[in-house]
Design a protein around this motif. Sequence first.
Motif, PDB file in Angstrom:
ATOM      1  N   GLY A  59      -7.436  14.666  -1.156  1.00  0.00           N
ATOM      2  CA  GLY A  59      -6.812  15.952  -1.423  1.00  0.00           C
ATOM      3  C   GLY A  59      -5.401  15.953  -0.878  1.00  0.00           C
ATOM      4  N   GLN A  60      -5.095  16.906  -0.009  1.00  0.00           N
ATOM      5  CA  GLN A  60      -3.770  17.005   0.596  1.00  0.00           C
ATOM      6  C   GLN A  60      -3.674  16.257   1.926  1.00  0.00           C
ATOM      7  OE1 GLN A  60      -1.216  18.484  -1.102  1.00  0.00           O
ATOM      8  NE2 GLN A  60      -2.784  18.613  -2.706  1.00  0.00           N
ATOM      9  N   ILE A  61      -4.764  15.622   2.330  1.00  0.00           N
ATOM     10  CA  ILE A  61      -4.781  14.892   3.604  1.00  0.00           C
ATOM     11  C   ILE A  61      -4.330  13.455   3.369  1.00  0.00           C
ATOM     12  CG2 ILE A  61      -6.183  14.172   5.569  1.00  0.00           C
ATOM     13  CD1 ILE A  61      -8.157  16.397   4.823  1.00  0.00           C
ATOM     14  N   SER A  62      -3.348  13.004   4.135  1.00  0.00           N
ATOM     15  CA  SER A  62      -2.861  11.629   4.026  1.00  0.00           C
ATOM     16  C   SER A  62      -3.288  10.829   5.246  1.00  0.00           C
ATOM     17  CB  SER A  62      -1.334  11.607   3.910  1.00  0.00           C
ATOM     18  OG  SER A  62      -0.911  12.232   2.713  1.00  0.00           O
ATOM     19  N   PHE A  63      -3.557   9.541   5.037  1.00  0.00           N
ATOM     20  CA  PHE A  63      -3.991   8.662   6.119  1.00  0.00           C
ATOM     21  C   PHE A  63      -3.027   7.484   6.230  1.00  0.00           C
ATOM     22  CE2 PHE A  63      -7.770  10.765   4.501  1.00  0.00           C
ATOM     23  CZ  PHE A  63      -8.364  11.233   5.666  1.00  0.00           C
TER      24      PHE A  63
ATOM     25  N   LEU B  34       0.857  -1.190   0.000  1.00  0.00           N
ATOM     26  CA  LEU B  34       0.000   0.000   0.000  1.00  0.00           C
ATOM     27  C   LEU B  34       0.887   1.232   0.000  1.00  0.00           C
ATOM     28  CD1 LEU B  34      -2.819   1.266   0.257  1.00  0.00           C
ATOM     29  CD2 LEU B  34      -2.597   1.042   2.738  1.00  0.00           C
ATOM     30  N   ASP B  35       0.766   2.038  -1.045  1.00  0.00           N
ATOM     31  CA  ASP B  35       1.611   3.225  -1.177  1.00  0.00           C
ATOM     32  C   ASP B  35       1.024   4.437  -0.463  1.00  0.00           C
ATOM     33  OD1 ASP B  35       3.396   1.777  -2.774  1.00  0.00           O
ATOM     34  OD2 ASP B  35       2.282   2.260  -4.599  1.00  0.00           O
ATOM     35  N   SER B  36      -0.275   4.687  -0.652  1.00  0.00           N
ATOM     36  CA  SER B  36      -0.847   5.897  -0.069  1.00  0.00           C
ATOM     37  C   SER B  36      -2.364   5.818  -0.023  1.00  0.00           C
ATOM     38  CB  SER B  36      -0.429   7.138  -0.878  1.00  0.00           C
ATOM     39  OG  SER B  36      -0.948   7.056  -2.203  1.00  0.00           O
ATOM     40  N   VAL B  37      -2.931   6.527   0.953  1.00  0.00           N
ATOM     41  CA  VAL B  37      -4.369   6.773   1.026  1.00  0.00           C
ATOM     42  C   VAL B  37      -4.516   8.262   1.275  1.00  0.00           C
ATOM     43  CG1 VAL B  37      -6.539   6.263   2.190  1.00  0.00           C
ATOM     44  CG2 VAL B  37      -4.791   4.481   2.003  1.00  0.00           C
ATOM     45  N   LYS B  38      -5.160   8.973   0.338  1.00  0.00           N
ATOM     46  CA  LYS B  38      -5.229  10.420   0.430  1.00  0.00           C
ATOM     47  C   LYS B  38      -6.634  10.933   0.117  1.00  0.00           C
ATOM     48  CE  LYS B  38      -0.412  11.406  -0.866  1.00  0.00           C
ATOM     49  NZ  LYS B  38       0.460  12.147  -1.821  1.00  0.00           N
TER      50      LYS B  38
ATOM     51  N   ASP C 283     -18.282  16.117  -0.876  1.00  0.00           N
ATOM     52  CA  ASP C 283     -17.731  15.883  -2.201  1.00  0.00           C
ATOM     53  C   ASP C 283     -16.232  15.630  -2.098  1.00  0.00           C
ATOM     54  OD1 ASP C 283     -16.650  18.387  -1.735  1.00  0.00           O
ATOM     55  OD2 ASP C 283     -18.089  19.423  -2.994  1.00  0.00           O
ATOM     56  N   GLY C 284     -15.646  15.264  -3.236  1.00  0.00           N
ATOM     57  CA  GLY C 284     -14.243  14.862  -3.247  1.00  0.00           C
ATOM     58  C   GLY C 284     -14.125  13.350  -3.254  1.00  0.00           C
ATOM     59  N   SER C 285     -12.912  12.857  -3.401  1.00  0.00           N
ATOM     60  CA  SER C 285     -12.682  11.414  -3.508  1.00  0.00           C
ATOM     61  C   SER C 285     -11.506  10.982  -2.646  1.00  0.00           C
ATOM     62  CB  SER C 285     -12.402  11.019  -4.967  1.00  0.00           C
ATOM     63  OG  SER C 285     -13.505  11.290  -5.794  1.00  0.00           O
ATOM     64  N   ILE C 286     -11.614   9.776  -2.117  1.00  0.00           N
ATOM     65  CA  ILE C 286     -10.483   9.134  -1.454  1.00  0.00           C
ATOM     66  C   ILE C 286      -9.671   8.432  -2.534  1.00  0.00           C
ATOM     67  CG2 ILE C 286      -9.765   7.346   0.170  1.00  0.00           C
ATOM     68  CD1 ILE C 286     -12.295   7.872   1.749  1.00  0.00           C
ATOM     69  N   GLN C 287      -8.387   8.681  -2.569  1.00  0.00           N
ATOM     70  CA  GLN C 287      -7.506   8.077  -3.558  1.00  0.00           C
ATOM     71  C   GLN C 287      -6.551   7.115  -2.880  1.00  0.00           C
ATOM     72  OE1 GLN C 287      -5.960  11.751  -5.198  1.00  0.00           O
ATOM     73  NE2 GLN C 287      -7.375  11.650  -6.924  1.00  0.00           N
ATOM     74  N   VAL C 288      -6.553   5.878  -3.352  1.00  0.00           N
ATOM     75  CA  VAL C 288      -5.711   4.832  -2.795  1.00  0.00           C
ATOM     76  C   VAL C 288      -4.749   4.365  -3.881  1.00  0.00           C
ATOM     77  CG1 VAL C 288      -5.639   2.556  -1.707  1.00  0.00           C
ATOM     78  CG2 VAL C 288      -7.570   4.095  -1.264  1.00  0.00           C
ATOM     79  N   GLY C 289      -3.462   4.366  -3.578  1.00  0.00           N
ATOM     80  CA  GLY C 289      -2.461   3.875  -4.520  1.00  0.00           C
ATOM     81  C   GLY C 289      -1.764   2.655  -3.948  1.00  0.00           C
ATOM     82  N   LEU C 290      -1.661   1.603  -4.725  1.00  0.00           N
ATOM     83  CA  LEU C 290      -0.959   0.398  -4.271  1.00  0.00           C
ATOM     84  C   LEU C 290      -0.319  -0.310  -5.455  1.00  0.00           C
ATOM     85  CD1 LEU C 290      -2.772  -2.386  -4.997  1.00  0.00           C
ATOM     86  CD2 LEU C 290      -4.221  -1.443  -3.209  1.00  0.00           C
ATOM     87  N   LYS C 291       0.591  -1.207  -5.147  1.00  0.00           N
ATOM     88  CA  LYS C 291       1.264  -1.994  -6.178  1.00  0.00           C
ATOM     89  C   LYS C 291       1.058  -3.476  -5.893  1.00  0.00           C
ATOM     90  CE  LYS C 291       5.804  -3.030  -8.210  1.00  0.00           C
ATOM     91  NZ  LYS C 291       5.343  -2.964  -9.602  1.00  0.00           N
ATOM     92  N   ILE C 292       0.551  -4.200  -6.872  1.00  0.00           N
ATOM     93  CA  ILE C 292       0.400  -5.654  -6.755  1.00  0.00           C
ATOM     94  C   ILE C 292       1.729  -6.295  -7.123  1.00  0.00           C
ATOM     95  CG2 ILE C 292      -0.842  -7.681  -7.581  1.00  0.00           C
ATOM     96  CD1 ILE C 292      -3.224  -5.891  -8.166  1.00  0.00           C
TER      97      ILE C 292
ATOM     98  N   VAL D   6      -6.902   3.768  -7.206  1.00  0.00           N
ATOM     99  CA  VAL D   6      -8.306   3.640  -6.800  1.00  0.00           C
ATOM    100  C   VAL D   6      -8.835   5.019  -6.437  1.00  0.00           C
ATOM    101  CG1 VAL D   6      -9.900   2.607  -5.138  1.00  0.00           C
ATOM    102  CG2 VAL D   6      -7.919   1.297  -5.952  1.00  0.00           C
ATOM    103  N   GLU D   7      -9.978   5.370  -6.965  1.00  0.00           N
ATOM    104  CA  GLU D   7     -10.603   6.652  -6.639  1.00  0.00           C
ATOM    105  C   GLU D   7     -12.044   6.403  -6.224  1.00  0.00           C
ATOM    106  OE1 GLU D   7     -11.407  11.035  -8.646  1.00  0.00           O
ATOM    107  OE2 GLU D   7      -9.716   9.796  -9.296  1.00  0.00           O
ATOM    108  N   ILE D   8     -12.377   6.749  -4.984  1.00  0.00           N
ATOM    109  CA  ILE D   8     -13.693   6.453  -4.422  1.00  0.00           C
ATOM    110  C   ILE D   8     -14.385   7.752  -4.036  1.00  0.00           C
ATOM    111  CG2 ILE D   8     -14.947   5.047  -2.753  1.00  0.00           C
ATOM    112  CD1 ILE D   8     -12.271   3.613  -2.187  1.00  0.00           C
ATOM    113  N   PRO D   9     -15.470   8.129  -4.699  1.00  0.00           N
ATOM    114  CA  PRO D   9     -16.201   9.353  -4.316  1.00  0.00           C
ATOM    115  C   PRO D   9     -16.699   9.255  -2.882  1.00  0.00           C
ATOM    116  CG  PRO D   9     -16.935   8.508  -6.442  1.00  0.00           C
ATOM    117  CD  PRO D   9     -16.086   7.439  -5.837  1.00  0.00           C
ATOM    118  N   ILE D  10     -16.414  10.258  -2.083  1.00  0.00           N
ATOM    119  CA  ILE D  10     -16.784  10.220  -0.676  1.00  0.00           C
ATOM    120  C   ILE D  10     -18.291  10.156  -0.500  1.00  0.00           C
ATOM    121  CG2 ILE D  10     -16.881  12.724  -0.355  1.00  0.00           C
ATOM    122  CD1 ILE D  10     -15.351  10.199   2.124  1.00  0.00           C
ATOM    123  N   ASN D  11     -19.061  10.713  -1.456  1.00  0.00           N
ATOM    124  CA  ASN D  11     -20.518  10.676  -1.317  1.00  0.00           C
ATOM    125  C   ASN D  11     -21.108   9.319  -1.672  1.00  0.00           C
ATOM    126  OD1 ASN D  11     -20.273  10.679  -4.096  1.00  0.00           O
ATOM    127  ND2 ASN D  11     -21.204  12.693  -4.391  1.00  0.00           N
ATOM    128  N   ARG D  12     -20.255   8.359  -2.089  1.00  0.00           N
ATOM    129  CA  ARG D  12     -20.715   7.000  -2.356  1.00  0.00           C
ATOM    130  C   ARG D  12     -20.376   6.050  -1.218  1.00  0.00           C
ATOM    131  NH1 ARG D  12     -21.780   5.669  -7.517  1.00  0.00           N
ATOM    132  NH2 ARG D  12     -22.893   3.971  -6.477  1.00  0.00           N
TER     133      ARG D  12
END
Length: 316
Positions: A25-29, A19-23, A50-59, A106-112
Motif C-alpha cells: 500500500g502506502q508503506i515503503s520498506f 531494486l527500485d521499491s518494496v511497498k 489481505d493486501g499484497s507486497i509489491q516489489v519493483g526492480l530492473k534487470i 512483483v506482487e505477492i499476496p500477504i496471505n500466501r
Amino acid sequence: MLKATAWPYPVFDDVRYSLDSVKFGQISFEACESAAGLVVDCGSLRERNDGSIQVGLKIETACEEVIAHVFDAARRTSVTPGVRVLCKESKFRKFFEADGNGQVAVEIPINRLRGVAQLDVLFLASGNATANNSVSVSRGVVVGVSSQPIVLTVDEDWTGDTLPVDWLDFSANNLPKEAFVHVELSGGSQTPKVWLNAKYRGQIETVLLRTGDNSPAALAGASMRVFLWQQIWEKVLIWALREESADQEKWPATRIAKMWRSNFSENEWELPNVDNLDVHGMIELSVRIQHCLLVAQNLSRINGILRFQPEARGSA
C-alpha cells in the motif's frame, strides 16, 4: 565474475539488477545488505490478512550477454528474464516475467506468505537448445542467476540477520538423533546453515515460531529463540573470525565478523584472537555475546507466563 558450477552447462551467474521499491500500500520498506542477500524486514505486516507486497526492480543484464555466455552459436535460443518468488513455508512459488525494458513488477499476496520469502532474479531458456559445452538445455531451465537474492522476512525473521534456518532429519543425515540444533559451517564464502531436528518439529515448531502477543506460547517461543541464537552465534562468530578475508568484503564470514566487531566496539570490547582462544576466553566471549543479544533482558519476559497461572486455591 562467472563461476557457476551447479549445472552441467555454463550459467551466467552475475546477473545485475537494481531494486527500485518494496511497498505494501502506502508503506515503503528499505533493503539492507547481508550475507543472505538484500534483506527487507516486513515484520510489521505479520498481523495483516489481505493486501499484497509489491516489489519493483530492473534487470540490467542484457539478454544477449546471457545467450552468448551459455549457448552454442549455431544452436541457441532466446531467454526470458524475470523474478522467481519462493516461500518454502507456504509453498508459494511464482515467476514474474520482465517487460521489454527489463522492468519487473512483483506482487505477492500477504496471505500466501509465512516466515521468509526469497526472490531470485533469473534468466530462463525460452526453448530447447545446446550449450557451448555441447550439453542439451531444455526449455524453462535456469541459464542466468543473480548472486544476491532479495529476502523478505514477514512473520518471523529466520535469517538472524545472516543465517537461514530449516528442518532436517538428523538420523537420516548421520547426526545424533536426539540432538536439536546443528550448525553447518564450511568455507568463508559459504553462508552458515542452521538445521533443527525434524523429529521434534511437530512438538516444537508452533511455539518456536509464535510471536506478536504476550500469550504463554509467544513468551516461551521468544525464550527458546534467545537460547538458540546464543548457542548458534557462539559457534558462528569463531568460524567467521577464522574465515574472514580482507580481500573478500562480501563473503558471509567477512560480513558476520564485521557485524560483531561493530557490536563489540560499541561496548569498547575487542574480538578475541581465535588462534589463542582457551576455555577462559570462550567463557568471556559467550558472556559478551549474551550481552549483545540482550539475552537476560529477553528471558526476563518469561515471568509473564506466571500471570496466566490460576491462583492457588484458598489464597486471599
